[in-house]
Scaffold this motif. Structure first.
Motif, PDB file in Angstrom:
ATOM      1  N   UNK B   6      18.859 -34.670 -69.341  1.00  0.00           N
ATOM      2  CA  UNK B   6      19.428 -35.917 -69.591  1.00  0.00           C
ATOM      3  C   UNK B   6      19.769 -36.438 -68.296  1.00  0.00           C
ATOM      4  N   UNK B   7      20.773 -35.827 -67.565  1.00  0.00           N
ATOM      5  CA  UNK B   7      21.359 -36.622 -66.371  1.00  0.00           C
ATOM      6  C   UNK B   7      20.159 -36.871 -65.224  1.00  0.00           C
ATOM      7  N   UNK B   8      19.037 -36.067 -65.052  1.00  0.00           N
ATOM      8  CA  UNK B   8      18.418 -36.249 -64.332  1.00  0.00           C
ATOM      9  C   UNK B   8      17.603 -37.842 -64.515  1.00  0.00           C
ATOM     10  N   UNK B   9      17.337 -37.944 -65.823  1.00  0.00           N
ATOM     11  CA  UNK B   9      16.580 -39.089 -66.053  1.00  0.00           C
ATOM     12  C   UNK B   9      17.526 -40.343 -66.118  1.00  0.00           C
ATOM     13  N   UNK B  10      18.735 -40.205 -66.656  1.00  0.00           N
ATOM     14  CA  UNK B  10      19.663 -41.380 -66.545  1.00  0.00           C
ATOM     15  C   UNK B  10      20.039 -41.795 -65.225  1.00  0.00           C
ATOM     16  N   UNK B  11      19.934 -40.659 -64.358  1.00  0.00           N
ATOM     17  CA  UNK B  11      20.237 -40.757 -62.852  1.00  0.00           C
ATOM     18  C   UNK B  11      19.173 -41.463 -62.190  1.00  0.00           C
ATOM     19  N   UNK B  12      17.938 -41.059 -62.753  1.00  0.00           N
ATOM     20  CA  UNK B  12      16.544 -41.969 -62.095  1.00  0.00           C
ATOM     21  C   UNK B  12      16.831 -43.296 -62.453  1.00  0.00           C
ATOM     22  N   UNK B 170      10.011 -44.925 -70.400  1.00  0.00           N
ATOM     23  CA  UNK B 170      10.551 -43.739 -69.783  1.00  0.00           C
ATOM     24  C   UNK B 170      11.153 -42.937 -71.004  1.00  0.00           C
ATOM     25  N   UNK B 171      12.109 -43.444 -71.485  1.00  0.00           N
ATOM     26  CA  UNK B 171      12.954 -43.059 -72.321  1.00  0.00           C
ATOM     27  C   UNK B 171      12.124 -42.478 -73.723  1.00  0.00           C
ATOM     28  N   UNK B 172      11.093 -43.267 -74.189  1.00  0.00           N
ATOM     29  CA  UNK B 172      10.179 -42.955 -75.125  1.00  0.00           C
ATOM     30  C   UNK B 172       9.259 -41.746 -74.578  1.00  0.00           C
ATOM     31  N   UNK B 173       8.759 -41.984 -73.339  1.00  0.00           N
ATOM     32  CA  UNK B 173       7.915 -40.718 -73.130  1.00  0.00           C
ATOM     33  C   UNK B 173       8.807 -39.389 -73.057  1.00  0.00           C
ATOM     34  N   UNK B 174      10.196 -39.335 -72.563  1.00  0.00           N
ATOM     35  CA  UNK B 174      10.933 -38.260 -72.644  1.00  0.00           C
ATOM     36  C   UNK B 174      11.252 -37.843 -73.987  1.00  0.00           C
ATOM     37  N   UNK B 175      11.446 -38.555 -75.007  1.00  0.00           N
ATOM     38  CA  UNK B 175      11.598 -38.321 -76.319  1.00  0.00           C
ATOM     39  C   UNK B 175      10.483 -37.639 -76.913  1.00  0.00           C
ATOM     40  N   UNK B 180       8.619 -32.466 -81.507  1.00  0.00           N
ATOM     41  CA  UNK B 180       7.746 -31.526 -82.003  1.00  0.00           C
ATOM     42  C   UNK B 180       6.486 -32.172 -81.584  1.00  0.00           C
ATOM     43  N   UNK B 181       6.093 -33.454 -81.822  1.00  0.00           N
ATOM     44  CA  UNK B 181       4.896 -34.016 -81.573  1.00  0.00           C
ATOM     45  C   UNK B 181       4.412 -33.590 -80.106  1.00  0.00           C
ATOM     46  N   UNK B 182       5.400 -33.786 -79.174  1.00  0.00           N
ATOM     47  CA  UNK B 182       5.333 -33.443 -77.713  1.00  0.00           C
ATOM     48  C   UNK B 182       4.677 -32.061 -77.400  1.00  0.00           C
ATOM     49  N   UNK B 257       8.897 -37.812 -64.953  1.00  0.00           N
ATOM     50  CA  UNK B 257       9.177 -38.819 -63.873  1.00  0.00           C
ATOM     51  C   UNK B 257       8.143 -38.563 -62.902  1.00  0.00           C
ATOM     52  N   UNK B 258       6.928 -37.901 -62.930  1.00  0.00           N
ATOM     53  CA  UNK B 258       5.903 -37.856 -62.147  1.00  0.00           C
ATOM     54  C   UNK B 258       5.107 -39.256 -62.092  1.00  0.00           C
ATOM     55  N   UNK B 259       4.858 -39.819 -63.019  1.00  0.00           N
ATOM     56  CA  UNK B 259       3.883 -41.303 -62.853  1.00  0.00           C
ATOM     57  C   UNK B 259       4.812 -42.067 -62.019  1.00  0.00           C
ATOM     58  N   UNK B 260       6.125 -42.219 -62.181  1.00  0.00           N
ATOM     59  CA  UNK B 260       6.733 -43.284 -61.412  1.00  0.00           C
ATOM     60  C   UNK B 260       6.686 -42.737 -60.000  1.00  0.00           C
ATOM     61  N   UNK B 261       6.818 -41.477 -59.620  1.00  0.00           N
ATOM     62  CA  UNK B 261       6.898 -40.919 -58.019  1.00  0.00           C
ATOM     63  C   UNK B 261       5.525 -41.204 -57.612  1.00  0.00           C
ATOM     64  N   UNK B 262       4.528 -40.893 -58.338  1.00  0.00           N
ATOM     65  CA  UNK B 262       3.235 -41.151 -57.959  1.00  0.00           C
ATOM     66  C   UNK B 262       2.759 -42.345 -57.627  1.00  0.00           C
ATOM     67  N   UNK B 263       3.370 -43.557 -58.428  1.00  0.00           N
ATOM     68  CA  UNK B 263       3.322 -45.097 -58.016  1.00  0.00           C
ATOM     69  C   UNK B 263       3.578 -45.333 -56.899  1.00  0.00           C
ATOM     70  N   UNK B 264       4.902 -44.897 -56.846  1.00  0.00           N
ATOM     71  CA  UNK B 264       5.840 -45.434 -55.351  1.00  0.00           C
ATOM     72  C   UNK B 264       5.241 -44.797 -54.425  1.00  0.00           C
ATOM     73  N   UNK B 265       4.499 -43.551 -54.392  1.00  0.00           N
ATOM     74  CA  UNK B 265       3.925 -42.819 -53.288  1.00  0.00           C
ATOM     75  C   UNK B 265       2.661 -43.645 -52.813  1.00  0.00           C
TER      76      UNK B 265
END
Lengths: 293, 312, 430
Positions: B6-12, B170-175, B180-182, B257-265
């Motif tokens: 939770x805190x990793x993603x809120x932090x991001x 991002x929150x939607x992706x995390x959820x 169960x679907x994930x 978070x990978x997609x964000x990191x990849x886009x920035x990179x």
């Protein structure tokens, strides 16, 4: 123009497309079929073949036919060597992991494209045809060289066919395709086979480009379309089936030639594109694939 | 959901928000663009990273969102939120429609079927040039780029709207990833046959995943049209199908978070390379090759493998 | 020249070195230079360059022309007595990257204005950002986008005539000298559609008729299959193609018709920019006519300014680079970069430009301009500028291929290219 000659022209044009496509796609088919690698840089190997052919035509004196013959031998060798180096330096180290190789070959695509832009320049440059004659039919004229392209491609493909089905090298390739581990157990040097296949695939693309460059000119961005088209051809034909690739190339080349002759070109292209998709929905294994992948 | 996840993603998200005040103007503008593209990459990751659907046609969904929002804003006087909403609706609907028969195929056939539909869409934009102006595209007037009275052309508003939309995605992706679907989606990716025997419906799972992925891609397209005011065929070309694949593979497939990191990179790879040399594609290409050689599972994927197995 | 470095803290070392600015500046003197009077601070022009991508042939020559014009400009004393620098940044000929480049040039490199874009989709993609950043954006594109009213008050095209005017002014010559029944071959996207729409209307106004439109799909590399669609009664074949496969187009046309009867050919030189007209396979063009924005081959009546311009940019009498005769220029378009730079100088001086706060005054000063006389600053010829539509109008040339060279046979009148205003930008807010 009447319907008959119109159709004749469409078929002739379709045959030229099919010939070039068959060569380019057979290269991709080998790489894709045997190594299971989606080589995004395949089109750039094609482009390199054309660009190198221009260099040969500029710096080799003498008649056009001579420098062309030289280009037809030299360019595929150089491009094949480059591909073997790329395989050894990059793809092998990725263990041919499908996803990682996509990124790696996109990287290689950028590098090759930039190299061509920096060393060859941004302009389209013509390469003289080795033979220059016009076939005058009652209704229209036609470049004789285009017929030469069809004949040459057919010869090269026949040769490829013989090598793959009759020679020991072909047998080893097929064995590796069937089962990489088993092949290794039988003492086949799989690394060397892969490097060879990757080089052969690139060389075939380069050869196609050398053949077609007197018709189209060399340009550093010319690799995009051949990549997409050969990719489609390989899948439609059925993964791992060289025969399927060749037949698909002829079908796609001819339909493209005929359809765009008779219908509003862009609309025709939309319809043809959707048709390809529908064929695969009905037959996901492609026309000549053995089982669904 | 564990606290550190939770805190990793809120932090991001908080860090992105803090960037709003901290970043110099140029990078502030870049980050707004990056977040919109990262929405797209996140959407792509749902299909590819989690469900294992390697599509080469996501430009179709991005383009559907782009044109749905863009043409609505350009030709109608409808309010901005409706135009923006048209993005994910169009992207999702097109994805469901395409998926309903494209998902009869798998693997390489699926790649080609999606690629072909995206190509047909791209050609159709050119063909319908009377309305779309084809490759040249349309500029959407500033007056049509309003969201609840906010001017989307304003740098701060644009950044915050991009942030909000990215946070939502991002929150939607995390959820989804934790739901169960994930888990069923990942099961499809790992072994479709076994999950079928366990009683899951692979077709429906993949269709839902593709629909969600398409909706997110459409949202990114719609956001691009309204935030940056330009709609053109090049944004729906095959390149835009490859881009999110590249972003996701670079950042780490199957990570939130990978997609964000990849886009920035990828964004800064190109931007910085062009500062170093004219031959900037050489630098970009070499960097891609090196990155993938030393981090074959993407940046975050490799970190996860080596140091932090808990990263979702 | 070496490309200029863009950094958060701008160091002008590379820039000055590259521009050949006079006076060696000690490397250690950075802080000392900042202490100098504000007025000595160089004016920075951001140049959106097609260095890679499909526009790269043009980009290379745009860069050379801009660099040459800058040297002349600085030798004349710069703008308002201040030296001028140009920062080139590659946009990959891509509209999204184009917008990012505008941002980079303005916000990171602190450029005073942005200029130089050619391809229409990049202009369209970048223009909104220029408007939002409130920075003058001077395009060298020949697109009709500016004058059509699609853009905003910060975008101007003062250095080159737009395609609508160009195309329209061709119609009288074509119908009077070549024929009245025209078949048009054009690429099936916006640029081609502009030709289709504007020329069809203009020919009709002259009493001629376009009997067939043949739209070629983008990325086509072979054209023979389209030629049977050309109707037999065609008197003039109007062709405009862009991209690397144009040479193929002409060659295949030659093979198709051969020595038999064929219609008159009229083409836009866009097809053959950066391509030698005496390339193998282009013999078929002998005797055919072309629109040229600026005659590639030095004409016998060329004036002093034309020669000065050629020499400064490094173009020989055949339109190729003086250092490499195979390196053919994009002569019909690149003059716009040169002319735009001098118009910018005039506008900045009229606005007494001091810094970014005066950007609006530069646009207003430009809008107030009406005429650019032929001269060193306008080697292509005289122009009229319409401040309401932000668009310049100039004289066009029609050349014939004779002995493998392009010889001008007609020059249009200014009025041939006029059309009613479609927009009045001066009534829009900034």
């Amino acid at each position: 123009m009447d319907f008959g000659p119109f159709l004749l022209l469409a078929v002739m044009e379709g045959l030229v497309s099919a010939a070039v496509l068959a060569l380019t796609a057979s290269g991709l088919s080998l790489v894709f079929g045997i190594m299971r690698v989606v080589n995004v840089a395949h089109g750039e190997f094609f482009m390199l073949g054309a660009v190198l052919a221009w260099f040969v035509s500029q710096f080799v004196p003498g008649p056009a036919a001579l420098s062309f013959a030289l280009a037809l031998i030299l360019c595929p060798l150089v491009v094949g060597l480059l591909a073997a180096i790329a395989d050894w330096a990059v793809l092998k180290r990725l263990n041919y992991e499908p996803e990682a190789t996509i990124v790696a070959t996109i990287g290689i695509l950028y590098i090759l494209q930039q190299a061509a832009l920096s060393l060859f320049g941004p302009d389209a440059r013509p390469v003289p045809a080795p033979v220059d004659f016009r076939v005058q039919l009652p209704w229209f004229g036609y470049a004789g060289y285009k017929l030469v392209v069809v004949a040459a491609a057919a010869m090269i493909l026949t040769l490829l066919w013989v090598v793959l089905s009759r020679s020991r090298a072909g047998l080893i390739m097929r064995a590796t395709q069937e089962d990489r581990d088993m092949a290794r157990a039988f003492g086949i040097n799989v690394d060397r086979v892969y490097a060879g296949v990757f080089a052969l695939g690139a060389a075939l693309a380069a050869m196609a480009a050398v053949l077609v460059v007197p018709i189209t000119q060399a340009h550093y961005l010319m690799g995009g379309d051949p990549l997409l088209l050969s990719f489609i051809t390989v899948i439609i034909g059925g993964l791992g089936s060289l025969r399927g690739t060749l037949i698909a190339a002829i079908v796609i080349g001819l339909t493209d030639g005929i359809v765009s002759t008779f219908f509003a070109p862009t609309l025709a292209r939309i319809v043809a594109t959707l048709a390809v998709a529908l064929i695969l929905v009905v037959r996901p294994q492609g026309l000549f694939g053995r089982t669904a992948p | 959901m564990t606290a550190r996840i939770l805190w990793t993603h809120v932090g991001a998200l908080a860090a992105l928000l803090a960037a709003h005040v901290l970043l110099p103007a140029y990078h502030h503008g870049n980050l707004a663009r990056i977040m919109v593209l990262a929405i797209y990459a996140t959407g792509y990751n749902i299909a590819f990273g989690y469900t294992g659907l390697l599509s080469l046609g996501h430009a179709l969904f991005f383009g559907a969102g782009l044109y749905a929002a863009g043409l609505t804003a350009y030709y109608t006087g409808l309010p901005g939120w409706l135009a923006l909403l048209a993005g994910p609706v169009a992207g999702g609907a097109v994805a469901l429609a395409l998926g309903s028969f494209a998902l009869r195929t798998a693997g390489v056939a699926f790649m080609i079927v999606t690629l072909m539909f995206a190509q047909a869409f791209h050609l159709a934009i050119l063909y319908l040039g009377r309305w779309t102006r084809g490759d040249e595209g349309l500029v959407i007037a500033r007056a049509s780029r309003q969201l609840f009275g906010l001017d989307l052309a304003d740098g701060s508003v644009r950044f915050l709207v991009a942030w909000a939309l990215f946070a939502l995605t991002m929150v939607a992706a995390l959820i989804i990833a934790r739901s169960g679907l994930g888990r069923v989606m990942v099961a499809m990716r790992e072994n479709e046959e076994r999950s079928r025997m366990l009683g899951y419906d692979p077709y429906m799972t993949k269709l839902i995943a593709l629909g969600l992925s398409g909706a997110m891609s459409g949202l990114a397209g719609g956001a691009y049209a309204l935030l940056f005011g330009y709609v053109g065929a090049s944004l729906a070309s095959v390149q835009y199908s490859i881009l999110p694949l590249l972003y996701v593979l670079l950042g780490g497939a199957g990570t939130v978070l990978g997609p964000l990191i990849g886009t920035v990179a990828m964004f800064y790879l190109i931007d910085l390379a062009s500062n170093v040399t004219d031959a900037h594609q050489l630098v970009t290409g070499a960097a891609l090759v090196l990155l993938i050689l030393f981090a074959p599972r993407g940046i975050l994927g490799s970190i996860r493998d080596r140091f932090a197995r808990w990263i979702p | 020249m070496k490309r200029d470095d863009l950094k958060v803290t701008p160091t002008r070392r590379d820039v000055l070195k590259g521009l050949g600015a006079t006076g060696a500046i000690a490397l250690g003197g950075l802080s000392a230079r900042y202490a100098q009077a504000q007025s000595a601070e160089p004016i920075r022009i951001g140049f959106q360059l097609h260095r890679t991508g499909i526009g790269a042939s043009y980009g290379r020559w745009y860069e050379r022309t801009a660099t040459a014009a800058l040297k002349v400009l600085n030798d004349q004393g710069g703008i308002n007595g201040r030296p001028v620098e140009i920062l080139f940044e590659d946009d990959g000929t891509d509209p999204r990257r184009g917008a990012e480049v505008v941002e980079k040039l303005v916000m990171q490199a602190r450029c005073d204005v942005v200029m130089g874009t050619l391809f229409s989709h990049v202009v369209m993609g970048s223009a909104p950002r220029a408007g939002e950043l409130r920075v003058p954006y001077l395009v060298c594109s020949e697109g009709h986008h500016v004058a059509s009213g699609a853009l905003n008050r910060w975008v101007l095209q003062p250095g080159i005539t737009d395609v609508k005017s160009q195309v329209q002014s061709m119609a009288p010559f074509v119908t009077q000298n070549l024929g009245r029944k025209v078949t048009m071959v054009f690429p099936d996207y916006a640029f081609g559609h502009d030709h289709r729409d504007f020329f069809t209307a203009a020919v009709a106004a002259q009493g001629g008729e376009v009997i067939k439109h043949i739209a070629i799909p983008p990325t086509e590399t072979s054209f023979t299959r389209y030629f049977p669609q050309i109707p037999r009664e065609t008197e003039v074949l109007y062709h405009v193609m862009v991209g690397p496969s144009v040479l193929t187009f002409v060659k295949e046309l030659g093979e198709f018709y051969g020595s038999g009867a064929r219609p008159q050919l009229f083409g836009f030189i866009d097809s053959l920019e950066a391509v030698a007209i005496d390339s193998p396979g282009l013999e078929f063009l002998e005797g055919s006519h072309f629109w040229e924005g600026h005659p590639r081959y030095r004409q016998d009546d060329a004036g002093e300014h034309e020669d000065l311009y050629r020499a400064a940019v490094g173009v020989d009498a055949n339109g190729a680079s003086v250092t490499d005769p195979r390196d053919v220029s994009t002569y019909s378009h690149m003059f716009s970069v040169w002319e735009t730079l001098f118009i910018l100088k005039r506008a900045m001086e009229a606005a007494e430009y001091r810094g970014p706060a005066d950007r609006q005054a530069v646009v207003e000063a430009m809008e107030a301009m009406t005429e650019f006389p032929e001269g060193l600053e306008h080697p292509q010829g005289p122009k009229l500028f319409n401040g309401r539509t932000h668009q310049a109008f100039g004289l066009q040339s029609i050349s014939q291929v004779r002995n493998g060279r392009l010889v001008r046979v007609h020059r249009t009148a200014m009025e041939d290219g006029f059309y009613p205003d479609e927009v009045d930008y001066t009534t829009m807010s900034f």
